[in-house]
Design an enzyme around this catalytic site. Structure first.
Site, PDB file in Angstrom:
ATOM      1  CB  SER A 267      -0.893   0.007   1.236  1.00 24.95           C
ATOM      2  OG  SER A 267      -0.107   0.280   2.385  1.00 24.95           O
ATOM      3  CE  LYS A 268      -0.729   8.020   0.363  1.00 24.81           C
ATOM      4  NZ  LYS A 268       0.446   8.543   1.041  1.00 24.81           N
ATOM      5  NE  ARG A 269      -0.967   4.116   7.025  1.00 19.19           N
ATOM      6  CZ  ARG A 269      -1.137   5.386   7.421  1.00 19.19           C
ATOM      7  NH1 ARG A 269      -1.901   6.174   6.707  1.00 19.19           N
ATOM      8  NH2 ARG A 269      -0.555   5.847   8.510  1.00 19.19           N
ATOM      9  CG  ASP A 272       3.705   7.380   2.554  1.00 20.88           C
ATOM     10  OD1 ASP A 272       4.245   7.579   1.446  1.00 20.88           O
ATOM     11  OD2 ASP A 272       2.513   7.614   2.780  1.00 20.88           O
TER      12      ASP A 272
END
Length: 511
Positions: A267-269, A272
RNA sequence: GAUCUGUUCGUCUAAAGGCCAGGACCCGGGACUUUCAAUCCCGGAAUAUGGGUUCGAUUCCCAUACAGAUCACCA
């Protein structure tokens, strides 16, 4: 293949385009091109609540950057338009099929309000069955055209009561799906629920839209992520009811791209958290929050695609580096993996490094130039610039590394790393460099081999190991302990600049 | 919980019953060297477990374990 294949990528414009999304595009594209087919982009914007302005253009920009441009899309429509589901809805396309399904008994009206649905879910939720479904066992207890009598239904309809249309799934039947990657998959209809087909706002859900549009657009092969597998039997049922199974595209459910640590979908998380991008291009969400893209951190599109292609596919030969053209020639669904693959940023960077080494300085120049400009570094035109790229490209993993590696060519090293030479600096070295300057000033030709030969000769004469002198020379010219061969650097800098830099650092050093 | 899908070095993967399970990333060592890279060489590390079938299983079958996906008027 009996007829020209038609494949599609059908994203919803809700945000940045994820790695997995790009790979889905890629496999669709490769298969289409491999077989002389057509690749279409269809925008699935049926959820007005999640629609994000600019996301559509963003998707197109991503495809453009990757070089995976659709043959048909909202921007260059073919004969199967419109290519946006919101526009197709305006034409009444979905409504027509939904009504037909109701008429033929494959679907029904449901009048339950969101509150009533929530109430149903909490009422029937048990530890054994935490997510009760709106299905054959429960629909009799709900407000719909199957549980209500015809009169009541008609008056509800006439009175403008909001309703949805749900598929009617009868239990006890088997739905078989032949997946190109996974083979035969069987589902019992008993485990399926009566999915909403047409929402209260008149928009179709994905389930209806994908089937109707794939049919109308004559899609022959539908590749999508594995997360769609559980709803695939609903789509098969719809195909059977609406158009006949024989016209259904061949399905393939692509393995997931997993997070590098632990398990689960990437996921994008995760990006990050772990410090790498998951989107192809920079994406700024409506709140103004920026998420970095692979392009912006310095990936070559070819490398990006190459890396993605290998996440779940290989040609069996051990070859890992492929151009898009080669991928088109060699790609086959038979060799796509079943299991998910963890994303490895180190390997991704390795691909990029290989691609940079393999690229010519001329090809790199237009991509790298803006990066210098961005940092306020003035660069020379033409050959002078590409010469530098040629000198440093093998030590650049990302495009952005070029600035770091190459800045000293164009700007005077402001803060040379004196610390690493000061300790060993002495009178003899001071003398040596003073003499070197004299010698270099008189040199008839300014060329790397000659510079090196003279340097070594003088070092021998001074009885100092060349290694002890090269380090200082590097600091003088580069400012730090990095960069290509020092004499190549000196040759590029030219006589005046080289001597200037030597002098400058000598002035800073004390024997 | 239910349904579905998976499972070869830490990671990506090869071997579609049969050479010491191969390659790549990565990590360690060495060579080269003028720093850093590049390059070359050497090394590290795997068939989830238990049963079958077979002369022979990474490969076929069954069970177990583990993992994932899905279970919205989102796609």
């Amino acid at each position: 293949m009996s007829k020209k294949p038609r494949l599609r990528f059908a994203p919803s414009p809700t945000g940045g385009l994820h790695l997995g999304g790009v790979r889905t595009v890629l496999y669709n594209y490769l298969f289409a091109k491999r077989h002389g087919g057509t690749f279409v982009l269809r925008i699935e914007d049926t959820d007005q609540a999640r629609y994000v302005d600019g996301a559509e253009q963003y998707i197109l920009d991503c495809l453009q950057w990757c070089g995976l441009e659709p043959d048909e899309s909202p921007f260059n429509p073919g004969p199967y338009g419109p290519y946006r589901q919101s526009e197709r809805k305006e034409k009444g396309i979905y409504r027509e099929y939904a009504d037909r399904l109701v008429k033929e008994g494959h679907a029904y009206y449901a009048f339950d309000s969101p509150e009533q649905l929530e109430e149903m879910r909490s009422r029937y939720s048990t530890p054994e069955n935490p997510s009760p479904q709106y299905n054959h066992t429960l629909r009799g207890k709900m407000r719909n055209s199957l549980s209500l009598d015809a009169e009541e239904t008609a008056s509800l309809l006439a009175g403008g009561t909001p309703y949805v249309i749900r598929i009617r799934v009868d239990p006890g039947q088997e739905v078989c799906l032949n997946d190109m990657i996974r083979g035969e998959i069987r589902f019992s209809t008993s485990g399926l629920d009566d999915k909403v087909l047409l929402k209260a706002d008149g928009m179709p859900t994905y389930h209806l839209a994908v089937v109707v549009d794939d049919y109308l657009m004559e899609i022959t092969h539908a590749f999508r992520g594995e997360e769609w597998l559980p709803s695939a039997p609903v789509h098969v049922l719809l195909w059977k009811a609406l158009f006949g199974e024989q016209h259904m595209p061949k399905w393939a459910h692509l393995p997931l791209i997993l997070k590098p640590d632990g398990n689960g979908k990437l996921s994008k998380r995760d990006g990050d958290r772990l410090g790498f991008p998951v989107f192809a291009l920079n994406w700024t969400d409506p709140k103004g929050e920026l998420t970095k893209g692979f392009r912006e951190i310095g990936f070559l599109p070819g490398a990006f695609l190459n890396m993605l292609a290998m996440l779940g596919w290989n040609d069996g030969s051990g070859q890992e580096l492929f151009t898009l053209q080669e991928l088109i020639e060699k790609f086959s669904m038979e060799r796509v993996h079943k299991g998910g693959a963890k994303f490895d940023f180190e390997k991704a960077k390795w691909f990029n490094h290989e691609w940079i080494k393999w690229s010519t300085a001329d090809a790199l120049a237009p991509l790298v130039k803006p990066l210098f400009v961005e940092k306020g570094i003035a660069i020379p035109e033409g050959e002078r610039f590409t010469q530098v790229l040629g000198l440093i490209k093998e030590r650049c993993t990302l495009l952005t590394d070029f600035v770091q590696q190459g800045a000293f060519f164009f700007t005077f090293p402001a803060n040379p790393d004196l610390a690493s030479i000061q300790a060993k600096w002495n009178e003899a070295k001071q003398l040596f460099f003073a003499e070197l300057i004299r010698q270099y000033e008189l040199l008839p030709e300014w060329e790397a081999d000659r510079l090196e030969a003279d340097f070594k000769q003088m070092a021998a004469a001074a009885e100092i190991k060349p290694g002890d002198l090269l380090q200082p020379l590097r600091i003088m010219l580069v400012g730090g302990k990095y960069g290509p061969g020092v004499f190549a650097i000196a040759a590029w800098l030219g006589r005046q600049e080289t001597i200037h830099r030597i002098r400058h650092v000598m002035g800073l050093l004390r024997p």
